[in-house]
Enzyme design. Structure first.
Site, PDB file in Angstrom:
ATOM      1  N   GLU A  55      -5.391  -1.102  -8.215  1.00 28.73           N
ATOM      2  CA  GLU A  55      -4.439  -0.117  -8.756  1.00 28.73           C
ATOM      3  C   GLU A  55      -3.245  -0.878  -9.326  1.00 28.73           C
ATOM      4  O   GLU A  55      -2.695  -1.744  -8.653  1.00 28.73           O
ATOM      5  CB  GLU A  55      -3.965   0.835  -7.648  1.00 28.73           C
ATOM      6  CG  GLU A  55      -5.056   1.770  -7.143  1.00 28.73           C
ATOM      7  CD  GLU A  55      -4.604   2.683  -6.003  1.00 28.73           C
ATOM      8  OE1 GLU A  55      -5.132   3.793  -5.896  1.00 28.73           O
ATOM      9  OE2 GLU A  55      -3.734   2.279  -5.196  1.00 28.73           O
ATOM     10  N   ASN A  90      -5.024   6.089  -1.564  1.00 30.94           N
ATOM     11  CA  ASN A  90      -4.491   6.460  -0.251  1.00 30.94           C
ATOM     12  C   ASN A  90      -3.883   7.858  -0.214  1.00 30.94           C
ATOM     13  O   ASN A  90      -3.537   8.359   0.842  1.00 30.94           O
ATOM     14  CB  ASN A  90      -3.477   5.418   0.244  1.00 30.94           C
ATOM     15  CG  ASN A  90      -4.193   4.194   0.794  1.00 30.94           C
ATOM     16  OD1 ASN A  90      -5.321   4.295   1.273  1.00 30.94           O
ATOM     17  ND2 ASN A  90      -3.560   3.043   0.697  1.00 30.94           N
ATOM     18  N   SER A  96       0.829  -1.211   0.000  1.00 29.27           N
ATOM     19  CA  SER A  96       0.000   0.000   0.000  1.00 29.27           C
ATOM     20  C   SER A  96       0.855   1.248   0.000  1.00 29.27           C
ATOM     21  O   SER A  96       0.377   2.330  -0.323  1.00 29.27           O
ATOM     22  CB  SER A  96      -0.870   0.060   1.257  1.00 29.27           C
ATOM     23  OG  SER A  96      -1.692  -1.049   1.353  1.00 29.27           O
ATOM     24  N   HIS A 129      -2.257  -3.566  -6.644  1.00 25.38           N
ATOM     25  CA  HIS A 129      -2.756  -3.212  -5.306  1.00 25.38           C
ATOM     26  C   HIS A 129      -4.262  -3.423  -5.200  1.00 25.38           C
ATOM     27  O   HIS A 129      -5.044  -2.662  -5.772  1.00 25.38           O
ATOM     28  CB  HIS A 129      -2.386  -1.740  -5.024  1.00 25.38           C
ATOM     29  CG  HIS A 129      -2.763  -1.260  -3.666  1.00 25.38           C
ATOM     30  ND1 HIS A 129      -3.311  -0.026  -3.427  1.00 25.38           N
ATOM     31  CD2 HIS A 129      -2.672  -1.857  -2.459  1.00 25.38           C
ATOM     32  CE1 HIS A 129      -3.533   0.118  -2.132  1.00 25.38           C
ATOM     33  NE2 HIS A 129      -3.168  -0.979  -1.518  1.00 25.38           N
TER      34      HIS A 129
HETATM   35  P1  NAI Z   1      -1.467  -9.798   7.255  1.00 29.06           P
HETATM   36  O1  NAI Z   1      -0.623  -9.514   8.413  1.00 29.06           O
HETATM   37  O2  NAI Z   1      -2.896 -10.154   7.438  1.00 29.06           O
HETATM   38  O3  NAI Z   1      -0.798 -10.993   6.418  1.00 29.06           O
HETATM   39  C1  NAI Z   1       0.547 -11.091   6.081  1.00 29.06           C
HETATM   40  C2  NAI Z   1       0.919 -12.575   6.022  1.00 29.06           C
HETATM   41  O4  NAI Z   1       2.228 -12.708   5.470  1.00 29.06           O
HETATM   42  C3  NAI Z   1       0.957 -13.251   7.398  1.00 29.06           C
HETATM   43  O5  NAI Z   1       0.123 -14.390   7.359  1.00 29.06           O
HETATM   44  C4  NAI Z   1       2.423 -13.662   7.566  1.00 29.06           C
HETATM   45  O6  NAI Z   1       2.575 -14.899   8.237  1.00 29.06           O
HETATM   46  C5  NAI Z   1       2.897 -13.764   6.129  1.00 29.06           C
HETATM   47  N1  NAI Z   1       4.332 -13.585   5.936  1.00 29.06           N
HETATM   48  C6  NAI Z   1       5.143 -12.683   6.525  1.00 29.06           C
HETATM   49  N2  NAI Z   1       6.395 -12.806   6.060  1.00 29.06           N
HETATM   50  C7  NAI Z   1       6.352 -13.796   5.116  1.00 29.06           C
HETATM   51  C8  NAI Z   1       7.328 -14.392   4.260  1.00 29.06           C
HETATM   52  N3  NAI Z   1       8.583 -13.973   4.281  1.00 29.06           N
HETATM   53  N4  NAI Z   1       6.928 -15.373   3.422  1.00 29.06           N
HETATM   54  C9  NAI Z   1       5.644 -15.792   3.398  1.00 29.06           C
HETATM   55  N5  NAI Z   1       4.694 -15.262   4.200  1.00 29.06           N
HETATM   56  C10 NAI Z   1       5.041 -14.293   5.036  1.00 29.06           C
HETATM   57  O7  NAI Z   1      -1.303  -8.547   6.278  1.00 29.06           O
HETATM   58  P2  NAI Z   1      -2.323  -7.987   5.181  1.00 29.06           P
HETATM   59  O8  NAI Z   1      -3.248  -7.018   5.788  1.00 29.06           O
HETATM   60  O9  NAI Z   1      -2.871  -9.129   4.405  1.00 29.06           O
HETATM   61  O10 NAI Z   1      -1.326  -7.141   4.255  1.00 29.06           O
HETATM   62  C11 NAI Z   1      -0.421  -7.736   3.368  1.00 29.06           C
HETATM   63  C12 NAI Z   1       0.095  -6.708   2.382  1.00 29.06           C
HETATM   64  O11 NAI Z   1      -0.998  -6.118   1.678  1.00 29.06           O
HETATM   65  C13 NAI Z   1       0.868  -5.545   2.995  1.00 29.06           C
HETATM   66  O12 NAI Z   1       1.878  -5.160   2.109  1.00 29.06           O
HETATM   67  C14 NAI Z   1      -0.200  -4.465   3.115  1.00 29.06           C
HETATM   68  O13 NAI Z   1       0.350  -3.165   3.122  1.00 29.06           O
HETATM   69  C15 NAI Z   1      -0.991  -4.713   1.836  1.00 29.06           C
HETATM   70  N6  NAI Z   1      -2.381  -4.244   1.852  1.00 29.06           N
HETATM   71  C16 NAI Z   1      -3.177  -4.383   2.956  1.00 29.06           C
HETATM   72  C17 NAI Z   1      -4.503  -3.952   2.939  1.00 29.06           C
HETATM   73  C18 NAI Z   1      -5.387  -4.116   4.132  1.00 29.06           C
HETATM   74  O14 NAI Z   1      -6.423  -3.437   4.190  1.00 29.06           O
HETATM   75  N7  NAI Z   1      -5.056  -4.961   5.087  1.00 29.06           N
HETATM   76  C19 NAI Z   1      -5.082  -3.325   1.724  1.00 29.06           C
HETATM   77  C20 NAI Z   1      -4.195  -3.339   0.581  1.00 29.06           C
HETATM   78  C21 NAI Z   1      -2.885  -3.744   0.677  1.00 29.06           C
END
Ligand code: NAI
Length: 387
Positions: A150, A188, A117, A138
């Site tokens: 995006e 954003n 993001s 995105h």
């Molecule tokens: P989250 O914390 O729910 O999930 C991230 C997952 O990645 C976790 O399950 C973790 O165990 C895993 N992980 C961490 N390091 C890893 C690795 N080296 N290899 C494999 N898995 C690994 O996070 P979320 O909210 O799903 O966000 C993920 C990405 O998406 C971030 O970059 C965030 O900025 C982006 N994003 C999030 C949004 C939201 O509303 N939550 C919206 C749009 C983008």
């Protein structure tokens, strides 16, 4: 493109994997945590059952969708992927090391995308030898429901890779917009005044929170008021996004974070998820009433809307995206009732300029500077969407 890889099975990764599987792709979904993989598998089963109950898909289709997803903790399983989308923790060092490791495993023509993001796609791409195949894709939360995606080419991304990625996302029935690799991309960035100006109006004592929410919903047609929405997103998350955009824009006062929100986050008043934010969500608590004063409400709406329109016009001024894509991003990514540039045309551009100048004259802060493009178009009596 046949095989799609998704790294990270958290909120976003699991949703993206579901979207790809629903569109007929074989999917590999990885996470470092086995427990997370199991949780995401169980959650998908629930979602599929609900879709069957509602009659949206047959139980046979539900089984096929679930069978298309392979869950793994091994990066090696991405060897045959045509596109890998990364959705892991929002840390540049971690993302870079995952991309470097991934590049050693995938085919040379496999596209590599990040769902980040806030991080720069150019710096993620720089961790790969074949940087031309890296870009940002995105999604919005929840990925299966929100239509907007995006697409962000880095300076290194090739035209061919951008075209292929856009075609694929469009074929999934998503609304894709192309945006420059700049902080906050479209949504954003352009949405910041919805929160920031509402907080400022509150801090100055012009109106209270329920009144500001009421004005934006009842008079403006927004689905949620700024304070309700911040409570829904979480004040910790929303504050962090604002601070990161502010810093990334070299402390431009337009994006300056608010102490009110900082203190709420510090107090643990995160919003719905903690039971208390700007409002109290505890059982039996009574929501405060808005002062339904049309005149005050109109002032609040005009001020926040002028700031939003100015931000959208400035994004166009800097060629972040086309007018059409900026408007699509706000209606399809955050459910705005109207595209901001279309709205500006309807209000009258000179009226928007006058509002910005009135705020600037009052405060003498750079925060309220009118975008050169808005001023120029108003002076030339042109519209964002010429008839
Ligand atoms: P989250 O914390 O729910 O999930 C991230 C997952 O990645 C976790 O399950 C973790 O165990 C895993 N992980 C961490 N390091 C890893 C690795 N080296 N290899 C494999 N898995 C690994 O996070 P979320 O909210 O799903 O966000 C993920 C990405 O998406 C971030 O970059 C965030 O900025 C982006 N994003 C999030 C949004 C939201 O509303 N939550 C919206 C749009 C983008």
């Amino acid at each position: 493109m046949k095989k799609i890889g998704v790294i990270g099975a958290g909120a976003m990764g699991a949703g993206i994997a579901q979207v790809a599987a629903q569109n007929g792709h074989q999917v590999v979904l990885s996470d470092t945590s086995q427990a997370t993989l199991e949780k995401s598998k169980a959650k998908l089963e629930k979602v599929m059952n609900r879709l069957v109950e509602k009659g949206k898909i047959t139980s046979e289709e539900a089984s096929q969708i679930q069978a298309r997803i392979q869950y793994t903790t091994e990066l090696e399983d991405f060897a045959h992927a045509d596109l890998v989308i990364e959705a892991i923790v929002e840390r540049l060092d971690v993302k870079k090391s995952v991309f470097t490791a991934l590049e050693r495993i995938v085919k040379d023509d496999c596209l590599l995308a990040s769902n980040t993001s806030s991080l720069s796609i150019a710096s993620i791409a720089a961790s790969c030898d074949l940087a031309h195949r890296v870009l940002g894709i995105h999604f919005f939360n929840p990925a299966p429901l929100m239509p907007l995606v995006e697409i962000i080419p880095a300076v290194q991304t090739s035209e061919e890779v951008l075209r292929e990625a856009k075609e694929l996302i469009d074929s999934w029935g998503k609304v894709s917009v192309i945006t420059k690799d700049t902080p906050g991309f479209i949504v954003n960035r352009v949405a910041r005044p919805f929160y920031g100006e509402a907080l400022r109006i509150y801090e100055e004592g012009i109106a209270d929170m329920p009144t500001i929410d009421w004005a934006m919903k009842t008079l403006g047609g927004f689905r949620m008021g700024p304070f309700e929405l911040m409570d829904f997103i979480g004040n910790d998350i929303n504050y962090a996004v604002t601070e990161s955009v502010f810093q990334a824009f070299y402390n431009d006062p337009r994006y300056k974070p608010s102490f009110t929100q900082k203190r709420h986050a510090e107090a643990g008043w995160l919003g719905r998820k903690s039971g208390r934010g700007y409002y109290n969500y505890a059982e039996g608590s009574i929501m405060p009433e808005a002062i339904q004063d049309e005149l005050l409400g109109q002032q609040v709406l005009e001020r926040i809307l002028a700031m939003l329109i100015n931000e959208a016009a400035d994004a166009l001024f800097w060629n972040i995206a086309s007018a059409k894509d900026i408007d699509l991003a706000m209606t399809k990514g955050v459910n705005y009732p109207k595209g901001l540039l279309k709205w500006a045309d309807e209000i009258g551009l000179q009226k928007c300029v006058d509002k910005m100048d009135e705020l600037y004259d009052l405060y003498r802060e750079d925060r309220y500077r009118c975008s050169p493009l808005l001023r120029k178009k108003a002076a030339e009596k042109r519209l964002f969407y010429p008839a």
